[in-house]
Scaffold this motif. Structure first.
Motif, PDB file in Angstrom:
ATOM      1  N   GLY A  36       0.836  -1.195   0.000  1.00 43.25           N
ATOM      2  CA  GLY A  36       0.000   0.000   0.000  1.00 43.25           C
ATOM      3  C   GLY A  36       0.869   1.242   0.000  1.00 43.25           C
ATOM      4  O   GLY A  36       2.063   1.198  -0.308  1.00 43.25           O
ATOM      5  N   ARG A  37       0.276   2.373   0.354  1.00 43.97           N
ATOM      6  CA  ARG A  37       1.053   3.611   0.414  1.00 43.97           C
ATOM      7  C   ARG A  37       1.802   3.698   1.731  1.00 43.97           C
ATOM      8  O   ARG A  37       1.235   3.446   2.805  1.00 43.97           O
ATOM      9  CB  ARG A  37       0.151   4.837   0.265  1.00 43.97           C
ATOM     10  CG  ARG A  37       0.949   6.139   0.203  1.00 43.97           C
ATOM     11  CD  ARG A  37       0.066   7.375   0.085  1.00 43.97           C
ATOM     12  NE  ARG A  37       0.872   8.563  -0.147  1.00 43.97           N
ATOM     13  CZ  ARG A  37       1.478   9.255   0.820  1.00 43.97           C
ATOM     14  NH1 ARG A  37       1.330   8.886   2.083  1.00 43.97           N
ATOM     15  NH2 ARG A  37       2.206  10.315   0.527  1.00 43.97           N
ATOM     16  N   VAL A 109       8.400  -0.285   2.682  1.00 44.86           N
ATOM     17  CA  VAL A 109       8.190   0.463   1.448  1.00 44.86           C
ATOM     18  C   VAL A 109       6.904  -0.058   0.834  1.00 44.86           C
ATOM     19  O   VAL A 109       6.453  -1.164   1.138  1.00 44.86           O
ATOM     20  CB  VAL A 109       9.360   0.316   0.448  1.00 44.86           C
ATOM     21  CG1 VAL A 109      10.609   0.967   0.978  1.00 44.86           C
ATOM     22  CG2 VAL A 109       9.620  -1.144   0.120  1.00 44.86           C
ATOM     23  N   GLY A 110       6.298   0.755  -0.046  1.00 48.36           N
ATOM     24  CA  GLY A 110       5.030   0.363  -0.622  1.00 48.36           C
ATOM     25  C   GLY A 110       4.985   0.562  -2.117  1.00 48.36           C
ATOM     26  O   GLY A 110       6.011   0.737  -2.777  1.00 48.36           O
ATOM     27  N   GLN A 116      10.961   3.540  -3.266  1.00 50.15           N
ATOM     28  CA  GLN A 116      12.346   3.101  -3.365  1.00 50.15           C
ATOM     29  C   GLN A 116      12.885   2.770  -1.972  1.00 50.15           C
ATOM     30  O   GLN A 116      12.839   3.611  -1.073  1.00 50.15           O
ATOM     31  CB  GLN A 116      13.215   4.184  -4.006  1.00 50.15           C
ATOM     32  CG  GLN A 116      12.897   4.461  -5.458  1.00 50.15           C
ATOM     33  CD  GLN A 116      13.350   3.328  -6.367  1.00 50.15           C
ATOM     34  OE1 GLN A 116      14.235   2.544  -6.025  1.00 50.15           O
ATOM     35  NE2 GLN A 116      12.762   3.256  -7.550  1.00 50.15           N
ATOM     36  N   PRO A 117      13.382   1.558  -1.755  1.00 47.95           N
ATOM     37  CA  PRO A 117      13.935   1.233  -0.436  1.00 47.95           C
ATOM     38  C   PRO A 117      15.168   2.066  -0.137  1.00 47.95           C
ATOM     39  O   PRO A 117      16.054   2.214  -0.985  1.00 47.95           O
ATOM     40  CB  PRO A 117      14.277  -0.254  -0.548  1.00 47.95           C
ATOM     41  CG  PRO A 117      14.451  -0.503  -2.016  1.00 47.95           C
ATOM     42  CD  PRO A 117      13.489   0.434  -2.705  1.00 47.95           C
ATOM     43  N   THR A 118      15.217   2.642   1.040  1.00 43.05           N
ATOM     44  CA  THR A 118      16.374   3.427   1.450  1.00 43.05           C
ATOM     45  C   THR A 118      17.527   2.493   1.819  1.00 43.05           C
ATOM     46  O   THR A 118      17.337   1.293   2.045  1.00 43.05           O
ATOM     47  CB  THR A 118      16.036   4.299   2.662  1.00 43.05           C
ATOM     48  OG1 THR A 118      15.778   3.436   3.789  1.00 43.05           O
ATOM     49  CG2 THR A 118      14.808   5.162   2.403  1.00 43.05           C
ATOM     50  N   ASP A 119      18.730   3.060   1.904  1.00 49.32           N
ATOM     51  CA  ASP A 119      19.873   2.255   2.339  1.00 49.32           C
ATOM     52  C   ASP A 119      19.635   1.658   3.716  1.00 49.32           C
ATOM     53  O   ASP A 119      20.032   0.520   3.993  1.00 49.32           O
ATOM     54  CB  ASP A 119      21.142   3.100   2.350  1.00 49.32           C
ATOM     55  CG  ASP A 119      21.695   3.373   0.955  1.00 49.32           C
ATOM     56  OD1 ASP A 119      21.105   2.853  -0.022  1.00 49.32           O
ATOM     57  OD2 ASP A 119      22.703   4.092   0.844  1.00 49.32           O
ATOM     58  N   PRO A 154       7.723  -8.184  -3.679  1.00 44.58           N
ATOM     59  CA  PRO A 154       7.944  -6.993  -2.852  1.00 44.58           C
ATOM     60  C   PRO A 154       8.062  -5.687  -3.633  1.00 44.58           C
ATOM     61  O   PRO A 154       8.753  -4.767  -3.203  1.00 44.58           O
ATOM     62  CB  PRO A 154       9.279  -7.327  -2.186  1.00 44.58           C
ATOM     63  CG  PRO A 154      10.036  -8.065  -3.240  1.00 44.58           C
ATOM     64  CD  PRO A 154       8.998  -8.883  -3.963  1.00 44.58           C
ATOM     65  N   GLY A 155       7.407  -5.552  -4.783  1.00 39.71           N
ATOM     66  CA  GLY A 155       7.528  -4.359  -5.606  1.00 39.71           C
ATOM     67  C   GLY A 155       8.759  -4.436  -6.491  1.00 39.71           C
ATOM     68  O   GLY A 155       9.742  -5.102  -6.162  1.00 39.71           O
TER      69      GLY A 155
END
Length: 252
Positions: A36-37, A109-110, A116-119, A154-155
């Protein structure tokens, strides 16, 4: 860096409604996203991460009817790892018939907002993976939720990272040139230097095809086989993900 573990009592987790099923060992880990968001504000406000984890637990217990949150661990942008069901407990998030094969680790993350997954999230996922290997008898596999189950999870960004071998942020490695901006597909035959660039890279990876700058049936066949190898949707179209994997996915 040692794992920064947020225990259940620290995020005020609800008690499970029943006993967990024992899980002695797994083949590895399945990586998840929320679907989701996700408010980008969680990057600068850890309290929102805590609230989000509690919300996910509530949805899983009250909406899905599960005994607890479905994940083994949940990770956030602050490189913290929230204890979910924990070690040696069967997760519920991988899908029917698939939970015994892998632990389940969620990155916050959604598919909207924070996409975008952060570090910090990537580091935390890897911290969780190392932890279940060291203490939970997890094998070496790192897969996406979509591997073996019909889902977008997972996107695309997080899944592309998984397919690149889940490298630690900051580790040097091959980087794809910028995506050319158009989809490479057949029919009809598409010609151009972008086609030639992709063909040359695929040839470098060991695929047999003519580097002639013409994307025809032979190029499409190589694309299809490469996508299947990488666990991607096999549509025979070189889009942004397939383009990037041509350079960044491990060979072999």
């Amino acid at each position: 860096m040692a794992i920064d573990l947020v225990l259940r009592r620290d995020w005020n987790a609800r008690a499970p409604r029943g006993d967990y099923t024992q899980l002695d060992s797994t083949k590895g880990v399945k990586v998840h996203y929320t679907g989701g968001r996700v408010d980008p504000g969680i990057v600068s406000d850890h309290a929102q991460c805590v609230a989000m984890v509690r919300s996910i637990q509530g949805y899983h217990m009250d909406g899905n009817g599960w005994i607890d949150i479905g994940y083994t661990y949940v990770t956030c942008p602050h490189r913290k790892v929230f204890e979910g069901r924990g070690l040696h407990h069967l997760p519920a998030a991988n899908g029917p018939g698939l939970n015994a094969g892998h632990y389940a680790v969620l990155g916050l993350v959604g598919n909207a907002g924070l996409v975008q997954p952060t570090d910090g999230i990537l580091h935390a996922i890897l911290d969780a993976i190392q932890y279940v290997r060291d203490h939970g008898r997890a094998g070496k596999e790192i897969k996406g939720h979509r591997d073996g189950y019909a889902t977008d999870c997972p996107g695309d960004p997080l899944y592309a990272w998984v397919k690149r071998g889940a490298p630690r942020p900051g580790n040097s490695g091959p980087t794809a040139p910028p995506f050319p901006g158009r989809l490479l597909k057949y029919p009809p035959v598409i010609q151009g230097e972008d086609v030639r660039t992709w063909q040359a890279q695929m040839s470098t990876r060991g695929w047999e095809l003519d580097v002639d700058g013409a994307y025809g049936s032979a190029s499409r066949e190589v694309c299809l086989r490469f996508q299947r190898q990488q666990g991607q949707d096999d549509d025979g179209i070189v889009g942004p993900i397939t383009w990037r994997l041509a350079w960044e996915a491990p060979i072999g």
